[in-house]
Design an enzyme around this catalytic site. Sequence first.
Site, PDB file in Angstrom:
ATOM      1  N   SER A   1      64.393 -20.883  17.702  1.00 31.45           N
ATOM      2  CA  SER A   1      64.475 -22.278  18.146  1.00 31.45           C
ATOM      3  C   SER A   1      64.296 -22.382  19.652  1.00 31.45           C
ATOM      4  O   SER A   1      63.559 -23.241  20.147  1.00 31.45           O
ATOM      5  CB  SER A   1      65.814 -22.879  17.745  1.00 31.45           C
TER       6      SER A   1
ATOM      7  N   SER B   1      62.092 -17.657   7.173  1.00 38.60           N
ATOM      8  CA  SER B   1      61.051 -17.205   6.227  1.00 38.60           C
ATOM      9  C   SER B   1      61.092 -15.694   6.004  1.00 38.60           C
ATOM     10  O   SER B   1      60.231 -14.976   6.471  1.00 38.60           O
ATOM     11  CB  SER B   1      59.667 -17.666   6.681  1.00 38.60           C
TER      12      SER B   1
ATOM     13  N   ASP C   1       0.795  -1.242   0.000  1.00 36.56           N
ATOM     14  CA  ASP C   1       0.000   0.000   0.000  1.00 36.56           C
ATOM     15  C   ASP C   1       0.822   1.284   0.000  1.00 36.56           C
ATOM     16  O   ASP C   1       0.290   2.346   0.233  1.00 36.56           O
ATOM     17  CB  ASP C   1      -0.974   0.045   1.189  1.00 36.56           C
TER      18      ASP C   1
ATOM     19  N   ASN D   1       6.889   8.590  -1.552  1.00 37.12           N
ATOM     20  CA  ASN D   1       5.654   8.731  -2.320  1.00 37.12           C
ATOM     21  C   ASN D   1       4.552   9.410  -1.482  1.00 37.12           C
ATOM     22  O   ASN D   1       4.697   9.567  -0.269  1.00 37.12           O
ATOM     23  CB  ASN D   1       5.206   7.338  -2.777  1.00 37.12           C
TER      24      ASN D   1
ATOM     25  N   HIS E   1       4.466  -9.748  -0.672  1.00 33.51           N
ATOM     26  CA  HIS E   1       3.889 -10.360   0.516  1.00 33.51           C
ATOM     27  C   HIS E   1       4.819 -11.412   1.074  1.00 33.51           C
ATOM     28  O   HIS E   1       5.543 -12.068   0.328  1.00 33.51           O
ATOM     29  CB  HIS E   1       2.531 -10.982   0.187  1.00 33.51           C
TER      30      HIS E   1
END
Lengths: 267, 667
Positions: free
Chosen positions: B492, B559, B44, B172, B121
């Site tokens: 280590s 690493s 609506d 709206n 809905h």
Amino acid sequence: MSYLQHLEDQSIYILREAFANFKNMAMPWSMGKDSNTLIWLAKKAFAGKIPFPLLHIDTTYEFPEMLSFREWARKHYELDLIVMINEEARKRGVGYETHDPVTVTHELKSAALQQALAKYKWDALVTGIRRDEDSTRAKERYFSPRTAENEWEYRDQPPEFWGQFTTAVGPGEHVRVQPLLDWTELDVWEYVRREGIPIPKMYFAQNGRRYRSLGCWPITKSIESSVDTLEGIVAELKTTKTSERAGRAQDHHERNAMQKLRAKGFM
Amino acid sequence: MPPAPKAVSKDYVPVFFPKRQGGAGAAGGAEEARTSIVVVGHVDHGKSTLIGRLLADTGSLPEGKLEAAEKASREEGMPLEYAFLLDALLEEQAQNITIDTTRIGFRYEGQSFEIIDAPGHREFIKNMVTGAAAAEEAVLLIDAKEGCKEQTRRHGLLLSLLGVSQVIVAVNKMDLVGWDQARFRELEKEIREYLGGLKIIPREVIPISAREGATVMRRDSKNLGWWKGPTLLEALVASRAKKPSGDEGPLRFSVQDVYRFDERRVVAGKLESGTIQVGDPVVFFPDRKTSRVKTIETWGDNQASTRVGTGRCVAVTLEEQIFVERGHVGSLPDHPPVESREVRARIFWLDAEPLRLQAPVTLRLGTQSVETRLVAIDRVVDADKLEAVNEAREEVGRFEVAEVRLRCRRPLVYDAHDQVAATGRFALQRGSRIGGGGIIIFAEYSLSLAKAVKGEHLTWTEGRVTSEARAAHFGHEGAIVWLTGLSGSGKSTIAVALESLLFRRGIGSMILDGDNLRHGLCADLGFSIEDRAENIRRAGEVAKLMAESGLVVISSLISPLRKEREAVRASSHSAGLSFAEVYIDAPIEACEKRDPRGLYQKARKGEIRGFTGIDSPYEKPENPDLILHTDKESVEDSVAKLLRHVLGLVQLKEKDQESAGGPGGQI
């Protein structure tokens, strides 16, 4: 991307998804404009080879031109074509000469399809139906499951989004694969024009009349038209107010005829 | 019955037309692009009226429709009701069937639009999802008098879930609030805040009156003179112009199938994003094999394409004969997708039967289809109240929305939805039925491309023992503790101390030492850049396997390169494992002074080449999980800090411990 291009790609996607997911599929083929568009799309989808059989349900009331077209296309497209006739019904005398069009359509088309399904045990059928053709077709899905009784449970259809379709079926069930669902009649003609797809001459005017939709000759009416070019068809469609299937008698024989036919397995 | 038609000649040929010149992109009708719009909002709030108004104002109604509606309205003694127009149109299109989505086209300013009418809905949400998922744009309607209602919010939520981020809000019925600017601004603020919470920034919030035709197509200078922004149609046209084609995105080529109908081997698929060109080196995930595109196959086209863009379904042949199959995703090497067994997503569930934790479902993304389990429900959003429900949940119910974690049986190739939408969304299927879907909210992109898989036709085997069951059995989770730092920084020493402390607490742990690995698994590797990278990769893979078995792995390797450490992290996360990067930070001077193995001395003398910190770089971690300053604190302090961190990582939550009933309490 143009809308036609979008439609083409979507249809190709659907055809390939069907072929990848089903073991044993087939494509009913009526030789009309939608059917020929489908062949064209399948050729594109599978790089020039259609890797499954086509099925023509021959009602024995085919227009002679359509039978000639069938033989021409079989060679031209290198089709694996199966022709199915409900011989049993014809022997019983079912025909337009003696029966109403809804009964004949059911017997010679839907029942023939059932016979083919029983014989070849296809798990998927590619159809050329479009949403805009008919109200009952508007709510179809791209992949639409059918029960073993060939029925359509449209009240509880699975959702379909992001290119994910219903691809699994139970024993005896099959899925209707509908690559042209989003196309309109106008889109089909625009595509036929864009691609230069060969189609039967009956769509073009001869002696001031042409066919807009093709079915069995006793119940298919031509329309008054002088259009003999594709541009003319496109222009005519943009202004017409009559529906595409207005010339197909079985739809209008009684109220909700199409709904009844479709519930019983009609395409 | 009409007379039987005449036979045709034997050498029949159908009507052949030349392929039309100009082809795609030529002006007119179906040859232009079309934008699909879904109109949503509370019942609506004027959906039908707006659609009727759009069609009427743009002159898109079939002939006679407007006149008929005007006549009907006059007879009722009412002003023209635009909603009737739509209803009449739909009735004609759909008769008694109104539950499904319908498409209605209109044109404005030379552009084509298509409205997907999706019923809103509650019980028809399934259809709304089907409809709205196909839309590129949404118009969210709000009644100026009633304001934001439950369905306004729910539809907003669904739009965000379906990835429809292009939203225009139309306030709206401005006529019913006396065209009041203050009221409009108040609603604008409210809806912007709400949508902002869903990460939707509406492109425009526009005051309109669909019934009066104000600011839909025409401006209303009398009543809305204060509005200087665009009309609704102007906003739609503007968004159309801005819409990217997707060609700019990274290449994502979903393989649908591989055809070998003739001498060609054709890889058929869809370009979900990006473009593909002849000569492109395409990497196919998840195997990461690469081949150049040899040809783009076209049937029915006279000229061969050398480049195609997003949205197209293509068929290509490849230069190299690599193994590719349905479900693979092609990408260019510089912008690969994520490959992971872990998926973090926001999902919606539509099936009556709830989606339960640990229950198997099939995740379908593009052409991939992977067995998946829901392993965690982080947050359930109550779609009615749109509040996060905080209580622990075991299931996601019908129409619920939740943030969850899923674990796949084998790696899934994907993107975050905000990076590449088409490969960042999926459907969930239970049995043979699609029950829901979702968008991926997080993806951990790797900085480098992992190695290609050489084998073919490989499958993934998964045992019946899940990682949850393993954790419950051992009383703790597996994890990778990755110590990085210069030689002599104390890795280590710390690793050895941590291992024994963990073990005494009943936590299975194991050191993975760089030098030890080089005696066995990595005995074939030297110290070149490539070999060192391979060394890290193997260490990472071993650590992953051990952690998956339930152990806490303490890796002790220099690493030195960030890229390699990040690759191990991403690969651990994609296996669903906890990973902690621990930077053992000691200045090189301190390390050199310690020099426990006399290596720095040798390196200075030139006896060792490529020594990290001397003539080979060490890249400090940018965001380590923990830093231990071994030059400033005692070994005991460093280890105590690390132990706390690791326990936090591997300890089971209270609930899990109860169900475990094992040694969990000892931690």
